[in-house]
Motif scaffolding. Structure first.
Motif, PDB file in Angstrom:
ATOM      1  N   LYS A 309      -1.867   0.397   6.882  1.00 27.73           N
ATOM      2  CA  LYS A 309      -1.764  -0.221   8.093  1.00 27.73           C
ATOM      3  C   LYS A 309      -2.346  -1.893   8.195  1.00 27.73           C
ATOM      4  O   LYS A 309      -3.136  -1.978   7.126  1.00 27.73           O
ATOM      5  N   ILE A 310      -1.729  -2.710   8.888  1.00 28.96           N
ATOM      6  CA  ILE A 310      -2.195  -3.969   8.659  1.00 28.96           C
ATOM      7  C   ILE A 310      -2.524  -4.473   9.923  1.00 28.96           C
ATOM      8  O   ILE A 310      -1.903  -4.395  11.247  1.00 28.96           O
ATOM      9  N   ASP A 311      -3.629  -5.346  10.131  1.00 30.21           N
ATOM     10  CA  ASP A 311      -4.378  -5.830  11.503  1.00 30.21           C
ATOM     11  C   ASP A 311      -4.294  -7.150  11.363  1.00 30.21           C
ATOM     12  O   ASP A 311      -4.985  -7.819  10.809  1.00 30.21           O
ATOM     13  N   ASP A 312      -3.614  -7.770  12.292  1.00 25.84           N
ATOM     14  CA  ASP A 312      -2.587  -7.200  13.294  1.00 25.84           C
ATOM     15  C   ASP A 312      -1.100  -7.408  12.888  1.00 25.84           C
ATOM     16  O   ASP A 312      -0.365  -6.332  13.221  1.00 25.84           O
ATOM     17  N   GLN A 313      -0.796  -8.544  12.473  1.00 22.07           N
ATOM     18  CA  GLN A 313       0.770  -8.685  12.172  1.00 22.07           C
ATOM     19  C   GLN A 313       0.998  -9.003  10.592  1.00 22.07           C
ATOM     20  O   GLN A 313      -0.038  -9.655  10.235  1.00 22.07           O
ATOM     21  N   GLY A 324      10.259  -7.205   5.661  1.00 26.26           N
ATOM     22  CA  GLY A 324       9.866  -6.258   6.725  1.00 26.26           C
ATOM     23  C   GLY A 324       8.778  -7.081   7.379  1.00 26.26           C
ATOM     24  O   GLY A 324       8.027  -7.768   7.007  1.00 26.26           O
ATOM     25  N   THR A 325       8.575  -6.721   8.785  1.00 28.49           N
ATOM     26  CA  THR A 325       7.352  -7.364   9.340  1.00 28.49           C
ATOM     27  C   THR A 325       7.076  -6.321  10.694  1.00 28.49           C
ATOM     28  O   THR A 325       8.052  -5.559  11.052  1.00 28.49           O
ATOM     29  N   SER A 326       5.729  -6.652  11.038  1.00 26.40           N
ATOM     30  CA  SER A 326       5.397  -5.693  12.192  1.00 26.40           C
ATOM     31  C   SER A 326       4.151  -6.349  12.845  1.00 26.40           C
ATOM     32  O   SER A 326       3.454  -6.951  11.928  1.00 26.40           O
ATOM     33  N   GLN A 331      -0.152   1.149  12.935  1.00 30.83           N
ATOM     34  CA  GLN A 331       1.257   1.380  12.633  1.00 30.83           C
ATOM     35  C   GLN A 331       1.264   1.526  11.057  1.00 30.83           C
ATOM     36  O   GLN A 331       0.985   0.331  10.487  1.00 30.83           O
ATOM     37  N   ASN A 332       1.596   2.417  10.460  1.00 34.53           N
ATOM     38  CA  ASN A 332       1.767   2.418   8.816  1.00 34.53           C
ATOM     39  C   ASN A 332       3.003   1.468   8.597  1.00 34.53           C
ATOM     40  O   ASN A 332       3.938   1.489   9.235  1.00 34.53           O
ATOM     41  N   ARG A 333       2.926   0.637   7.613  1.00 32.90           N
ATOM     42  CA  ARG A 333       4.150  -0.019   7.174  1.00 32.90           C
ATOM     43  C   ARG A 333       4.838   0.703   6.114  1.00 32.90           C
ATOM     44  O   ARG A 333       4.219   0.751   4.973  1.00 32.90           O
ATOM     45  N   VAL A 334       6.048   0.737   6.352  1.00 33.40           N
ATOM     46  CA  VAL A 334       7.175   1.419   5.360  1.00 33.40           C
ATOM     47  C   VAL A 334       8.263   0.592   5.250  1.00 33.40           C
ATOM     48  O   VAL A 334       9.111   0.751   6.324  1.00 33.40           O
ATOM     49  N   THR A 354      -1.747 -12.140   9.879  1.00 36.37           N
ATOM     50  CA  THR A 354      -2.342 -12.642  11.088  1.00 36.37           C
ATOM     51  C   THR A 354      -2.881 -11.811  11.707  1.00 36.37           C
ATOM     52  O   THR A 354      -2.371 -10.883  12.226  1.00 36.37           O
ATOM     53  N   ASP A 355      -4.527 -12.141  12.007  1.00 34.48           N
ATOM     54  CA  ASP A 355      -5.441 -11.385  12.809  1.00 34.48           C
ATOM     55  C   ASP A 355      -5.772 -12.062  14.130  1.00 34.48           C
ATOM     56  O   ASP A 355      -6.178 -13.330  13.710  1.00 34.48           O
ATOM     57  N   TYR A 356      -5.678 -11.696  15.070  1.00 35.69           N
ATOM     58  CA  TYR A 356      -6.091 -12.300  16.251  1.00 35.69           C
ATOM     59  C   TYR A 356      -7.464 -12.249  17.016  1.00 35.69           C
ATOM     60  O   TYR A 356      -8.082 -13.149  17.535  1.00 35.69           O
TER      61      TYR A 356
END
Length: 649
Positions: A309-313, A324-326, A331-334, A354-356
């Protein structure tokens, strides 16, 4: 856990030359507390006469020189709907007002967690029409000084259209209480993910504390304007970053490419939020890079990249090509890597994060961090290169103490309530020892401010989540926080907690089973507040006796007896240690409503641990009423959070 951008608004406490006004809590569809004095307040012109009518009551008062007025209605029995009429130079008429039980629901993300996110939501939706259950949702806000009014908020009746937005823990609590009492239930949801207990505590509580640590801490909180505060904070963060990596480079275009030389970049352990590593207090943009070796056989083939998971983007590249981007922190990144992208030899994975606000970075389970090329699996957990390219200047709820108390609690006072439900502690796990002082301080602070005696304060003990991989031999912050929560229940009057280690999720800090959490909290209230003779808690460790190589444990609150749901009668979660303080997994069984613990590896035992780990989901000791035993230890050895303090830089 999170997560919002924040604008701070100045509060205004004087309404001069204005119509009669009331706090947002006083609105159509509200629920008032039964069987208690009911404070009603608001603002008007100085010295303006105010008349309040409710049911058969008529009360008069007058606004003071600051324009504030307050009056007390006599206690009412449960019922409604009624109208509440407030008349000055203008008239306010509030309709569909009920009288019943009012509970504040507060804490961090597991209280904020909504019914729509809970397990079996589709099924819950079929049984969600409860017009007597209502939620007031407090909008998120921060303030450096106590506010008189909320940013916004409204009451909602519970039905299929609204229940999805209710706090899940609060809703399932309310649903159980309503099923037993058949009186209106109002829940006031004032919660914010990822927040520490200190931000929910008033400045005055720290200033008046007898604790030297808190007095010194609060003296460092500046009384300055927001813009100046933001500027100072940003300068401090940038200075810290420059010590770690050198100057901040804003042209980050080359960072995604294979040929970029990152050899001088610092390293960070992944997965893991950067707040717990080299970058505390950072909100901004950070690049992560990892080199992997691809064989000739796997080169040019299609592959799958998993980044937990990546916090946030994130924007993720492989050899300079975006794959990919999310923008979902949970959410797990796959991501699929197209054929032809991977090359024989060294390949570069580059992730722009990017973390907000709140936690930031690549986090989650190690097993979800890997590169798969057909049958080849390359683990990616471990050290990654990183480089900060941007620092965002904004205040988060945890930047300073009291920010959420000022904006999201103070405006609720002195609304009549039955009590508080609290789910928080994850954000304080690294300071678990200090939580033994900080949590009781907050509880007593709220009670003092409300001036409604020692109202009930019931909370949720931390569930099972393997955040740090903690255990008995390396130490467990989550176990220590659970111990601090139990200590609070034992030392602060009229408190209670429910154990949830058996209904958590080792890989998700937000377990979806909020139904049982609400029911367990409701059991406490039904017993303590509503005179129902029900068992409401699990057995509690009381004492130990050592016989030969065995330790015999005694418990209180065993209900109708100890049990385990294991069909073979095996107890799990127990460990035993000798004088060397090295713990070994232990065998354990129930005998005469006591637990016997032993290990062939420990001939002279001195201490037992039960569930002493971040992930305590193995634990399976209950009473016959199916309430679990709280994790515990029989020793008093020094813990890993000892001496870790909340401080303001």
């Amino acid at each position: 856990m999170k997560k919002y951008l924040v604008i701070i608004f100045l509060s205004f406490g004087i309404y001069a030359n204005a119509n009669v006004k009331m706090p947002q809590l006083f609105n159509d569809g509200m629920v008032l507390q039964r069987n208690q004095i009911i404070p009603v307040w608001g603002w008007a012109d100085p010295n303006e006469k105010i008349e309040i009518r409710f049911n058969k009551q008529v009360v008069s008062t007058k606004a003071n020189l600051d324009g504030k007025w307050i009056a007390n209605l006599k206690a009412e029995k449960a019922g409604g709907p009624f109208e509440l009429i407030v008349k000055g130079k203008n008239t306010i008429t509030l309709k569909n007002v009920l009288v019943g039980e009012v509970w504040i629901c507060s804490g961090q993300s597991n209280m904020e967690f909504t019914v729509s996110q809970a397990m079996n939501f589709a099924q819950e939706l079929k049984d969600a029409d409860f017009p007597m259950i209502r939620q007031f949702l407090v909008e998120k806000d921060l303030a450096l000084s106590p506010k008189q009014t909320l940013k916004s908020g409204k009451w909602s009746e519970c039905n299929q259209n609204t229940v999805g937005g209710f706090t899940a823990v609060g809703y399932f609590f309310a649903k159980k209480i309503y099923s037993e009492l058949k009186v209106p239930i109002g829940i006031i949801n004032t919660s914010w993910g990822g927040t520490c207990v200190e931000t929910w505590t008033s400045r005055k509580a720290f200033e008046d504390s007898n604790d030297k640590e808190f007095k010194e801490m609060i003296s460092k909180v500046p009384n300055i304007e927001i813009d100046s505060l933001l500027g100072t904070q940003k300068r401090q963060i940038i200075a810290k970053i420059e010590q770690i990596q050198g100057s901040i480079v804003t042209d980050d275009t080359p960072f995604k490419g294979l040929s970029f030389n990152d050899s001088k970049w610092p390293e960070m352990k992944v997965p893991g939020l950067w707040e717990f590593q080299q970058l505390p207090d950072l909100n901004g943009v950070v690049w992560f890079r990892k080199s992997v070796i691809i064989s000739k056989e796997d080169a040019a083939k299609e592959a799958v990249l998993e980044l937990a998971k990546i916090d946030d983007q994130d924007i993720t590249y492989v050899n300079g090509i975006e794959i990919g981007t999310s923008n979902s922190y949970s959410q797990n990144r796959v991501y699929k890597i197209p054929a032809g992208v991977l090359k024989e030899g060294v390949n570069a994975i580059s992730v722009k994060v990017t973390d907000y606000s709140g936690g930031g970075g690549i986090w989650g389970d190690e097993s979800s961090l890997k590169l798969t090329v057909q049958k080849t699996i390359i683990p990616l957990h471990g050290q990654w290169k990183f480089n900060v390219v941007s620092v965002k200047s904004e205040i988060s709820p945890n930047s300073y103490p009291s920010l959420l108390f000022n904006a999201m609690v103070n405006p609720l006072i002195p609304y009549a309530i039955q009590g508080v439900l609290w789910y928080q502690g994850e954000a304080n796990a690294t300071r678990a020892e200090q939580y033994k002082k900080a949590f009781p301080l907050m509880i007593n602070d709220w009670r003092k401010k409300w001036n409604q005696a020692d109202f009930p304060f019931y909370f949720v003990q931390l569930s099972s989540f393997d955040e740090f991989g903690g255990n008995s031999n390396i130490g467990s912050r989550w176990a220590e926080l659970r111990e601090a929560q139990q200590y609070t229940q034992e030392t602060v009057p009229n408190t209670g907690f429910c154990v949830t280690t058996d209904i958590g999720d080792a890989k998700d800090i937000h377990p979806t089973n909020k139904q049982d959490v609400g029911k367990r909290l409701a059991a406490i209230a039904l017993n303590k507040n509503y005179n129902q003779n029900v068992i409401y808690s699990g057995p509690k460790y009381e004492s130990k006796e050592i016989k030969d190589n065995k330790v015999i444990l005694s418990f209180s609150n065993i209900g109708s007896g100890l049990m385990t749901p294991d069909r073979y009668g095996y107890l799990k979660g127990f460990e035993i240690a000798g004088k060397d303080k090295v713990f070994h997994y232990a065998k354990a069984f129930i005998k005469d409503n006591k637990v016997v613990v032993y290990s062939d590896d420990v001939q002279n035992p001195v201490a037992v641990h039960y569930g002493w780990a971040d992930d305590a989901s193995d634990c399976n000791l209950y009473n016959n009423e199916k309430f679990p035993v709280s994790p515990f230890r029989t020793d008093d050895w020094k813990m890993i959070t000892a001496g870790v303090k909340y401080d303001v830089q």
